[in-house]
Design a protein around this motif. Structure first.
Motif, mmCIF file in Angstrom:
data_model
loop_
_atom_site.group_PDB
_atom_site.id
_atom_site.type_symbol
_atom_site.label_atom_id
_atom_site.label_comp_id
_atom_site.label_asym_id
_atom_site.label_seq_id
_atom_site.Cartn_x
_atom_site.Cartn_y
_atom_site.Cartn_z
ATOM 1 N N TYR A 120 0.837 -1.194 0.000
ATOM 2 C CA TYR A 120 0.000 0.000 0.000
ATOM 3 C C TYR A 120 0.876 1.248 0.000
ATOM 4 N N THR A 121 0.368 2.291 -0.590
ATOM 5 C CA THR A 121 1.110 3.531 -0.696
ATOM 6 C C THR A 121 0.624 4.528 0.352
ATOM 7 N N SER A 122 1.464 5.540 0.607
ATOM 8 C CA SER A 122 1.119 6.529 1.625
ATOM 9 C C SER A 122 1.075 7.934 1.047
ATOM 10 N N GLY A 123 0.890 8.048 -0.252
ATOM 11 C CA GLY A 123 0.832 9.364 -0.879
ATOM 12 C C GLY A 123 1.599 9.372 -2.182
ATOM 13 N N SER A 124 2.073 10.539 -2.575
ATOM 14 C CA SER A 124 2.768 10.678 -3.857
ATOM 15 C C SER A 124 4.263 10.911 -3.671
ATOM 16 N N ASP A 125 4.790 10.577 -2.472
ATOM 17 C CA ASP A 125 6.197 10.849 -2.184
ATOM 18 C C ASP A 125 7.111 9.688 -2.541
ATOM 19 N N GLY A 126 6.568 8.638 -3.137
ATOM 20 C CA GLY A 126 7.381 7.503 -3.539
ATOM 21 C C GLY A 126 7.556 6.439 -2.481
ATOM 22 N N GLU A 127 6.984 6.654 -1.302
ATOM 23 C CA GLU A 127 7.110 5.636 -0.259
ATOM 24 C C GLU A 127 6.049 4.563 -0.436
ATOM 25 N N CYS A 128 6.488 3.326 -0.396
ATOM 26 C CA CYS A 128 5.589 2.182 -0.573
ATOM 27 C C CYS A 128 5.748 1.270 0.635
ATOM 28 N N ASN A 129 4.631 0.842 1.200
ATOM 29 C CA ASN A 129 4.654 0.019 2.408
ATOM 30 C C ASN A 129 4.244 -1.417 2.104
ATOM 31 N N PHE A 130 4.804 -2.334 2.897
ATOM 32 C CA PHE A 130 4.490 -3.751 2.761
ATOM 33 C C PHE A 130 4.215 -4.327 4.143
ATOM 34 N N PHE A 131 3.126 -5.089 4.232
ATOM 35 C CA PHE A 131 2.770 -5.727 5.494
ATOM 36 C C PHE A 131 2.673 -7.226 5.277
ATOM 37 N N ASP A 132 3.408 -7.975 6.081
ATOM 38 C CA ASP A 132 3.389 -9.434 6.017
ATOM 39 C C ASP A 132 2.391 -9.936 7.054
ATOM 40 N N PRO A 133 1.229 -10.466 6.619
ATOM 41 C CA PRO A 133 0.203 -10.861 7.581
ATOM 42 C C PRO A 133 0.547 -12.139 8.351
ATOM 43 N N ILE A 134 1.516 -12.898 7.849
ATOM 44 C CA ILE A 134 1.879 -14.145 8.510
ATOM 45 C C ILE A 134 2.707 -13.878 9.760
ATOM 46 N N ASP A 135 3.726 -13.013 9.636
ATOM 47 C CA ASP A 135 4.560 -12.748 10.804
ATOM 48 C C ASP A 135 4.323 -11.370 11.424
ATOM 49 N N GLY A 136 3.416 -10.567 10.822
ATOM 50 C CA GLY A 136 3.064 -9.280 11.399
ATOM 51 C C GLY A 136 4.088 -8.184 11.203
ATOM 52 N N LYS A 137 5.072 -8.389 10.355
ATOM 53 C CA LYS A 137 6.120 -7.388 10.139
ATOM 54 C C LYS A 137 5.735 -6.425 9.027
ATOM 55 N N SER A 138 6.240 -5.188 9.147
ATOM 56 C CA SER A 138 5.981 -4.160 8.146
ATOM 57 C C SER A 138 7.300 -3.595 7.638
ATOM 58 N N TYR A 139 7.308 -3.216 6.376
ATOM 59 C CA TYR A 139 8.491 -2.626 5.759
ATOM 60 C C TYR A 139 8.041 -1.460 4.873
ATOM 61 N N SER A 140 8.965 -0.559 4.602
ATOM 62 C CA SER A 140 8.678 0.491 3.641
ATOM 63 C C SER A 140 9.847 0.610 2.675
ATOM 64 N N ILE A 141 9.532 0.932 1.425
ATOM 65 C CA ILE A 141 10.536 1.081 0.384
ATOM 66 C C ILE A 141 10.315 2.416 -0.306
ATOM 67 N N GLU A 142 11.371 3.145 -0.515
ATOM 68 C CA GLU A 142 11.286 4.385 -1.272
ATOM 69 C C GLU A 142 11.562 4.078 -2.740
ATOM 70 N N ILE A 143 10.569 4.316 -3.588
ATOM 71 C CA ILE A 143 10.667 3.999 -5.010
ATOM 72 C C ILE A 143 10.485 5.292 -5.800
ATOM 73 N N GLU A 144 11.532 5.696 -6.470
ATOM 74 C CA GLU A 144 11.507 6.971 -7.184
ATOM 75 C C GLU A 144 10.393 7.021 -8.209
ATOM 76 N N GLU A 145 10.127 5.899 -8.886
ATOM 77 C CA GLU A 145 9.114 5.870 -9.939
ATOM 78 C C GLU A 145 7.704 6.068 -9.398
ATOM 79 N N LEU A 146 7.505 5.920 -8.094
ATOM 80 C CA LEU A 146 6.186 6.116 -7.500
ATOM 81 C C LEU A 146 6.023 7.514 -6.905
ATOM 82 N N SER A 147 6.976 8.393 -7.191
ATOM 83 C CA SER A 147 6.862 9.782 -6.791
ATOM 84 C C SER A 147 6.265 10.569 -7.951
ATOM 85 N N SER A 148 5.048 11.081 -7.775
ATOM 86 C CA SER A 148 4.328 11.711 -8.881
ATOM 87 C C SER A 148 3.412 12.815 -8.372
ATOM 88 N N ASP A 149 3.228 13.831 -9.206
ATOM 89 C CA ASP A 149 2.272 14.893 -8.884
ATOM 90 C C ASP A 149 0.837 14.461 -9.178
#
Length: 411
Positions: A120-149
């Motif tokens: 799931y995304t958190s806006g237009s700043d290129g940050e993308c989040n990932f949630f693993d429902p099996i172990d409950g861990k969360s991660y975020s990745i900064e992806i330049e291509e997902l930064s858009s007006d």
């Protein structure tokens, strides 16, 4: 192969620095499990399980053994390959960045099939989040291509690739784990109006077909098609041979055909080879048998072990209904237990995978998680007919979908 290492942080924003030492500890733990059955000294196993340098023995011409402490980077690459194949997708991303030798062998081993995570995304700043429902861990990745007006919307995922709409007319497909992007032609003036969209194979494949469907009533459907290498979309209109209400769930490419689930539980099929659209006479609509009031429920179509499943979900007060398509008689058969399979359902992408452990079997995960310090994925147990944790008081990201992490573009 990843084009460059990804910047991964925890959901709280602190960077997870996967140094050589940390990766060595992960490899050591794996090695400990894989080599327990070998004839090794207890002291050696203890060193490995704590990520310490291991006493490696070498022989001279007189076959006299000299024990020397050597770093993990000096391990034979064929042994590293064996261990690395068991790393999580997060560790495998950083594995390639440890050193040139380790990066050079990443093509030589087949990565394991990773369990789906919620993207799931958190806006237009290129940050993308990932949630693993099996172990409950969360991660975020900064992806330049997902930064858009322009507003970005996640539409569909398959084989680690995600189809995203940008604004009203633009579409592209990205592998967020390699940051490879495939740009699609702009849509025409009708804008994005699909009730469902999917693609047949990775967009790097010459046989890739992107298929979108929509329609405002049961008498016709609107279909838009893009084939690998095309410079424009092909727009088509079809009259339904039988009533078919296109609903908001994505088609499934199954045995060379795009299957679409209607809101009543019947199936429409598009054949991309001869460009034909047919509403199947069988199976009969599910809701003509079950209950007319369930017609407005969320419905999902998913491929499981080479078969098609349809799932209908109303609210927490009603049991979830699962049906398996019996192709020999072309009828829906009610399913009460999924056995070793686990479903991950969403109108954008629905997946079926083998449960990692017995207790995870016959669960249906939804794109929701408990909104507290110890996040837990929300699932429905087919066996107990209950939600865990309780259905109420959970969070569902606005723009999200399930994805199976893939560190390679051609998987």
């Amino acid at each position: 192969m990843p084009s460059r290492p990804l910047r991964i942080s925890s959901i709280t924003g602190f960077f997870l620095v996967f140094s050589r030492r940390v990766l060595s500890e992960r490899l050591a733990g794996i090695a400990f499990g894989l080599l327990q059955t070998e004839q090794m000294s207890d002291s050696t196993l203890d060193q490995m399980s704590h990520g310490k340098a291991v006493q490696l023995h070498t022989s001279n011409e007189n076959e006299e053994e000299h024990a020397t402490s050597r770093p993990w980077s000096d391990l034979p690459l064929e042994i590293v390959e064996l261990f690395a194949a068991h790393l999580s997708w997060v560790d495998q991303i950083h594995f390639n960045a440890v050193c040139k030798n380790w990066n050079s062998i990443s093509d030589n081993f087949q990565t394991k099939k990773h369990m789906p995570v919620l993207m799931y995304t958190s806006g237009s700043d290129g940050e993308c989040n990932f949630f693993d429902p099996i172990d409950g861990k969360s991660y975020s990745i900064e992806i330049e291509e997902l930064s858009s007006d322009e507003p970005l919307d996640l539409r569909f995922s398959k084989n680690g690739w995600v189809l995203i709409s940008e604004g009203d007319l633009s579409l592209f497909i990205i592998n967020p784990f390699t940051e490879t992007v495939i740009n699609l032609p702009e849509l025409d003036e009708s804008l994005y109006c699909f009730t469902g969209i999917s693609f047949s194979s990775p967009p790097t494949s010459s046989d890739c077909v992107v298929f979108g469907i929509g329609g405002t009533n049961s008498t016709y459907v609107y279909i838009s098609l893009w084939r690998h290498g095309d410079n424009a979309w092909k727009d088509l209109w079809y009259d339904n041979n039988l009533p078919f209400c296109a609903t908001y769930n994505n088609p499934v490419f199954h045995h060379g055909l795009f299957y679409c689930l209607g809101s009543y539980g019947n199936l429409g099929v598009f054949n991309p080879r001869d460009m034909t659209w047919t509403v199947l006479e069988r199976p009969k609509p599910i809701h003509s048998v079950v209950n007319e009031e369930r017609r407005l429920e969320d419905c999902y179509l998913v491929e499981s072990n080479g078969e098609l499943l349809s799932v209908f979900n109303g609210n927490a007060a009603k049991p979830i209904l699962v049906f398996r398509l019996d192709k020999s008689k072309m009828t829906w058969r009610k399913v009460d237990d999924l056995g070793k399979e686990t479903l991950f359902l969403d109108v954008r992408t629905s997946l079926s995978v083998r449960a990692p452990k017995k207790e995870f079997g016959s669960r249906i995960y939804f794109p929701r998680f408990s909104n507290d310090d110890h996040r837990k994925g929300v699932y429905y147990s087919m066996r107990s007919r209950e939600y865990y944790p309780k259905f109420y008081g959970v969070k569902e990201p606005v723009d999200c979908l399930w994805i199976e992490p893939s560190l390679y573009d051609d998987e």
